[in-house]
Design a protein around this motif. Structure first.
Motif, mmCIF file in Angstrom:
data_model
loop_
_atom_site.group_PDB
_atom_site.id
_atom_site.type_symbol
_atom_site.label_atom_id
_atom_site.label_comp_id
_atom_site.label_asym_id
_atom_site.label_seq_id
_atom_site.Cartn_x
_atom_site.Cartn_y
_atom_site.Cartn_z
ATOM 1 N N ASN A 59 0.842 -1.191 0.000
ATOM 2 C CA ASN A 59 0.000 0.000 0.000
ATOM 3 C C ASN A 59 0.883 1.250 0.000
ATOM 4 N N PRO A 60 1.451 1.593 -1.167
ATOM 5 C CA PRO A 60 2.330 2.749 -1.193
ATOM 6 C C PRO A 60 1.580 4.021 -0.849
ATOM 7 N N ARG A 61 2.227 4.882 -0.102
ATOM 8 C CA ARG A 61 1.601 6.152 0.268
ATOM 9 C C ARG A 61 1.985 7.223 -0.737
ATOM 10 N N PRO A 62 0.996 7.734 -1.482
ATOM 11 C CA PRO A 62 1.322 8.747 -2.482
ATOM 12 C C PRO A 62 1.910 9.990 -1.832
ATOM 13 N N GLY A 63 2.916 10.542 -2.485
ATOM 14 C CA GLY A 63 3.505 11.785 -2.011
ATOM 15 C C GLY A 63 2.909 12.971 -2.741
ATOM 16 N N ASP A 64 3.565 14.132 -2.597
ATOM 17 C CA ASP A 64 3.065 15.349 -3.233
ATOM 18 C C ASP A 64 3.090 15.252 -4.753
ATOM 19 N N SER A 65 3.954 14.381 -5.292
ATOM 20 C CA SER A 65 4.079 14.280 -6.740
ATOM 21 C C SER A 65 3.072 13.301 -7.354
ATOM 22 N N TYR A 66 2.259 12.682 -6.529
ATOM 23 C CA TYR A 66 1.290 11.690 -7.000
ATOM 24 C C TYR A 66 0.072 12.393 -7.587
ATOM 25 N N VAL A 67 -0.262 12.069 -8.835
ATOM 26 C CA VAL A 67 -1.414 12.678 -9.500
ATOM 27 C C VAL A 67 -2.549 11.660 -9.479
ATOM 28 N N GLN A 68 -3.467 11.829 -8.571
ATOM 29 C CA GLN A 68 -4.507 10.843 -8.342
ATOM 30 C C GLN A 68 -5.422 10.674 -9.554
ATOM 31 N N SER A 69 -5.741 11.773 -10.212
ATOM 32 C CA SER A 69 -6.643 11.680 -11.360
ATOM 33 C C SER A 69 -6.015 10.861 -12.483
ATOM 34 N N PHE A 70 -4.696 11.014 -12.663
ATOM 35 C CA PHE A 70 -4.008 10.230 -13.684
ATOM 36 C C PHE A 70 -4.034 8.740 -13.318
ATOM 37 N N ALA A 71 -3.787 8.454 -12.048
ATOM 38 C CA ALA A 71 -3.809 7.065 -11.581
ATOM 39 C C ALA A 71 -5.191 6.453 -11.788
ATOM 40 N N ARG A 72 -6.233 7.235 -11.538
ATOM 41 C CA ARG A 72 -7.594 6.730 -11.741
ATOM 42 C C ARG A 72 -7.865 6.474 -13.218
ATOM 43 N N GLY A 73 -7.309 7.314 -14.072
ATOM 44 C CA GLY A 73 -7.466 7.095 -15.502
ATOM 45 C C GLY A 73 -6.850 5.776 -15.940
ATOM 46 N N LEU A 74 -5.689 5.452 -15.396
ATOM 47 C CA LEU A 74 -5.046 4.186 -15.719
ATOM 48 C C LEU A 74 -5.867 3.011 -15.193
ATOM 49 N N GLU A 75 -6.474 3.170 -14.024
ATOM 50 C CA GLU A 75 -7.326 2.116 -13.486
ATOM 51 C C GLU A 75 -8.515 1.862 -14.404
ATOM 52 N N VAL A 76 -9.069 2.915 -14.955
ATOM 53 C CA VAL A 76 -10.194 2.755 -15.887
ATOM 54 C C VAL A 76 -9.737 1.980 -17.125
ATOM 55 N N ILE A 77 -8.578 2.328 -17.656
ATOM 56 C CA ILE A 77 -8.057 1.607 -18.828
ATOM 57 C C ILE A 77 -7.866 0.136 -18.498
ATOM 58 N N ARG A 78 -7.282 -0.143 -17.314
ATOM 59 C CA ARG A 78 -7.005 -1.529 -16.939
ATOM 60 C C ARG A 78 -8.264 -2.321 -16.621
ATOM 61 N N SER A 79 -9.387 -1.644 -16.412
ATOM 62 C CA SER A 79 -10.627 -2.372 -16.112
ATOM 63 C C SER A 79 -11.155 -3.120 -17.328
ATOM 64 N N PHE A 80 -10.714 -2.734 -18.521
ATOM 65 C CA PHE A 80 -11.099 -3.451 -19.732
ATOM 66 C C PHE A 80 -10.163 -4.637 -19.929
#
Length: 267
Positions: free
Chosen positions: A11-32
């Protein structure tokens, strides 16, 4: 299907450089996936843990960029999504160098040949040359398999520092894919140590009944393992002894030839 475990930090802890919206976009892609090639908005939201509004924003953004399309109800990925994976493949000269050698190997041994890299707890296929024989395992570029129960995975794991190897082993889910699957830590570590010592690895029907494979490392100019190469066959016509005596010499010759080419190529 095998879950993409990504990096080993559970469970990595996102730092200040973590872009949550981008990560969520990748999760959407991987859901297919092959099991879910088309999904409704609600299905994407459920698969990713997003709200319907959040999933909708991401899907519409991906649709605007051309990575997703929709008939009004069902969303699906478009061929443009392949650009993301191709950027990785085209940036690595190893695959261009490996393919002709792999084609020659397949012509010689009449068995399928693959190359893969390690990603978290999985191996990812980056190149595959098929023989004309029909195999029950339908694998292609981008396919993922659990590293601890594949010949290429054990070769790649053998190149890790011991503490990192044990960390990954502790995080690996255990599932008896066949009656031959090794599940005990000591047995798995012993096989990986053996692969490290001898420079190759054979796995017989641990992941799938009837599937046998043998793998060797591909190394760069610094001597670091960067990928693995394998030959796979059917156990009912290719025994372990035949793999070692008839196929292993050709596999090692090919892996060493590719590694020599990598060693002489300037980065």
């Amino acid at each position: 299907m095998h879950e993409n475990c990504g990096e080993i930090s559970v469970n990595p802890r996102p730092g200040d450089s973590y872009v949550q919206s981008f990560a969520r976009g990748l999760e959407v892609i991987r859901s297919f996936s092959a099991q879910a090639p088309q999904q409704t908005l609600s299905e994407v939201a459920a698969a990713t843990g997003l709200t319907r509004a959040g999933a909708r924003r991401i899907l519409l953004t991906l649709q605007t960029l051309g990575y997703v399309d929709s008939d009004g109800r069902l969303f699906h990925l478009t061929p443009r999504i392949l650009d993301l994976g191709f950027a990785y493949l085209s940036s690595m000269p190893i695959w261009d160098l490996a393919e002709p050698e792999m084609e020659a190997l397949v012509e010689q041994v009449r068995e399928s040949c693959s190359a893969a890299v390690l990603d978290g707890l999985d191996i990812v296929y980056v190149l595959r040359v098929h023989t004309h024989k029909i195999m029950s395992t339908n694998l292609g570029v981008g396919s993922r398999l659990p590293a601890f129960w594949t010949s290429m995975g054990r070769v790649l794991l053998a190149a890790l520092p011991e503490d990192e190897l044990r960390q990954r082993l502790a995080a690996a889910p255990r599932h008896a894919f066949t009656p031959h699957t090794l599940l005990q830590d000591d047995a798995l570590l012993e096989r990986i140590a053996q692969a490290r010592q001898q420079g190759w690895c054979l796995v017989n029907q641990e992941l799938e009944e009837g599937l046998i494979s043998i793998a060797a490392p591909l190394k760069n100019r610094a001597g670091h393992t960067v990928a693995a190469l394998n030959i796979s066959g059917q156990a009912n016509r290719t025994s372990e002894a035949a793999m070692r005596e008839q196929l292993l010499p050709a596999l090692l010759q090919t892996s060493q030839a590719i590694s020599r080419t990598l060693g002489t190529r300037r980065s």
